[in-house]
Design a protein around this motif. Structure first.
Motif, PDB file in Angstrom:
ATOM      1  N   TRP A  62       0.837  -1.210   0.000  1.00  0.00           N
ATOM      2  CA  TRP A  62       0.000   0.000   0.000  1.00  0.00           C
ATOM      3  C   TRP A  62       0.875   1.265   0.000  1.00  0.00           C
ATOM      4  CZ3 TRP A  62      -4.913  -0.861  -1.203  1.00  0.00           C
ATOM      5  CH2 TRP A  62      -5.528  -2.052  -0.819  1.00  0.00           C
ATOM      6  N   HIS A 161      -3.616   4.910  -0.535  1.00  0.00           N
ATOM      7  CA  HIS A 161      -3.766   5.215   0.900  1.00  0.00           C
ATOM      8  C   HIS A 161      -5.242   5.228   1.313  1.00  0.00           C
ATOM      9  CE1 HIS A 161       0.419   7.345   0.856  1.00  0.00           C
ATOM     10  NE2 HIS A 161       0.511   6.032   0.961  1.00  0.00           N
ATOM     11  N   GLU A 162      -6.102   5.786   0.449  1.00  0.00           N
ATOM     12  CA  GLU A 162      -7.529   5.869   0.776  1.00  0.00           C
ATOM     13  C   GLU A 162      -8.148   4.474   0.862  1.00  0.00           C
ATOM     14  OE1 GLU A 162     -11.639   8.084  -0.751  1.00  0.00           O
ATOM     15  OE2 GLU A 162      -9.809   8.282  -1.942  1.00  0.00           O
ATOM     16  N   HIS A 164      -6.565   1.654   1.358  1.00  0.00           N
ATOM     17  CA  HIS A 164      -5.968   0.957   2.497  1.00  0.00           C
ATOM     18  C   HIS A 164      -6.635   1.379   3.802  1.00  0.00           C
ATOM     19  CE1 HIS A 164      -2.243   0.023   5.130  1.00  0.00           C
ATOM     20  NE2 HIS A 164      -3.022  -1.030   5.046  1.00  0.00           N
ATOM     21  N   GLY A 165      -6.911   2.666   3.941  1.00  0.00           N
ATOM     22  CA  GLY A 165      -7.591   3.162   5.146  1.00  0.00           C
ATOM     23  C   GLY A 165      -8.957   2.516   5.324  1.00  0.00           C
ATOM     24  N   LEU A 166      -9.719   2.396   4.240  1.00  0.00           N
ATOM     25  CA  LEU A 166     -11.046   1.760   4.300  1.00  0.00           C
ATOM     26  C   LEU A 166     -10.925   0.280   4.655  1.00  0.00           C
ATOM     27  CD1 LEU A 166     -12.600   3.486   1.170  1.00  0.00           C
ATOM     28  CD2 LEU A 166     -13.377   3.788   3.537  1.00  0.00           C
ATOM     29  N   ARG A 168      -8.487  -1.075   6.404  1.00  0.00           N
ATOM     30  CA  ARG A 168      -8.121  -1.122   7.839  1.00  0.00           C
ATOM     31  C   ARG A 168      -9.347  -0.914   8.723  1.00  0.00           C
ATOM     32  NH1 ARG A 168      -3.505   2.238   6.960  1.00  0.00           N
ATOM     33  NH2 ARG A 168      -4.844   3.889   7.709  1.00  0.00           N
ATOM     34  N   ASP A 169     -10.268  -0.040   8.261  1.00  0.00           N
ATOM     35  CA  ASP A 169     -11.487   0.239   9.037  1.00  0.00           C
ATOM     36  C   ASP A 169     -12.548  -0.841   8.854  1.00  0.00           C
ATOM     37  OD1 ASP A 169     -10.253   2.538   9.843  1.00  0.00           O
ATOM     38  OD2 ASP A 169     -11.369   3.867   8.488  1.00  0.00           O
ATOM     39  N   ALA A 175     -14.194   0.291  -0.022  1.00  0.00           N
ATOM     40  CA  ALA A 175     -12.872   0.102  -0.632  1.00  0.00           C
ATOM     41  C   ALA A 175     -13.017  -0.477  -2.038  1.00  0.00           C
ATOM     42  CB  ALA A 175     -12.022  -0.821   0.238  1.00  0.00           C
TER      43      ALA A 175
END
Length: 197
Positions: A62, A161-162, A164-166, A168-169, A175
């Motif tokens: 990522w 990054h966006e 990956h953030g979703l 992770r959440d 995503a």
């Protein structure tokens, strides 16, 4: 519907195919700014291009791995992409494809491009039961890629990054909606007939 075991899936238009690469900012940022690879990009080394966004994410973590913090979406002309496939050989010896190891070794020396099939990845970067194309470009192919085939270079690091953030959440649906729409590449059947183990 079951995915074919080895198939080229990519974002493509009538004239281009999008492939992904990850570089350090020293290479990636000038490439984004100028829309072409800078002089510092080594044209005499083998470079691997990947039509699969998620396989690229697996490879570069990522966009977190050292030297791979800048992810590029490189649009190349379909003519160049198909030239690369037409002039490719498999990156490893396959008894069902090559009559013997010596024949494969001669092919590798002669071919400016290599094909490797690696497990496709899901949003959690776990392997899927079907494979994704990686295309290694050397010599003439690497030079053509950098100086003739490249149509546009975009920075997809923020997208990486966006998504990956979703992930992770735990919001996999959101995503998934952001992923590039990769479709089977139409000319691949004929071009890949001798490149599938």
């Amino acid at each position: 519907m079951q995915q074919p075991q080895r198939e080229v899936r990519a974002v493509h238009t009538a004239s281009t195919v999008t492939v992904y690469q990850a570089y350090s900012p020293e290479i990636g940022l000038p490439a984004i700014r100028e829309g072409r690879f800078p002089a510092a990009w080594k044209r005499d080394r083998m470079t691997w291009i990947k039509p699969s966004f998620l396989w690229m994410m697996y490879r570069c973590g990522w966009a977190a791995k050292a030297g791979q913090e800048t992810v590029l979406a490189v649009e190349i002309g379909r003519e160049g992409f198909e030239w690369a496939l037409r002039h490719a050989c498999l990156s490893s010896y396959q008894p069902g494809v090559h009559p013997d190891r010596a024949t494969w070794q001669r092919e590798v020396k002669r071919s400016p491009t290599r094909v490797q099939w690696d497990p496709e990845r899901d949003l959690r970067l776990q392997p899927l039961p079907y494979r994704s194309l990686q295309l290694g470009l050397a010599g003439e192919a690497a030079r053509r890629y950098a100086d003739e085939w490249t149509v546009a270079i975009r920075d997809v690091t923020p997208l990486a990054h966006e998504i990956h953030g979703l992930v992770r959440d735990g919001d996999l649906d959101a995503a998934r909606r952001l992923l590039p729409r990769e479709q089977p590449y139409p000319a691949a059947e004929e071009l890949l007939s001798n490149l599938r183990p």
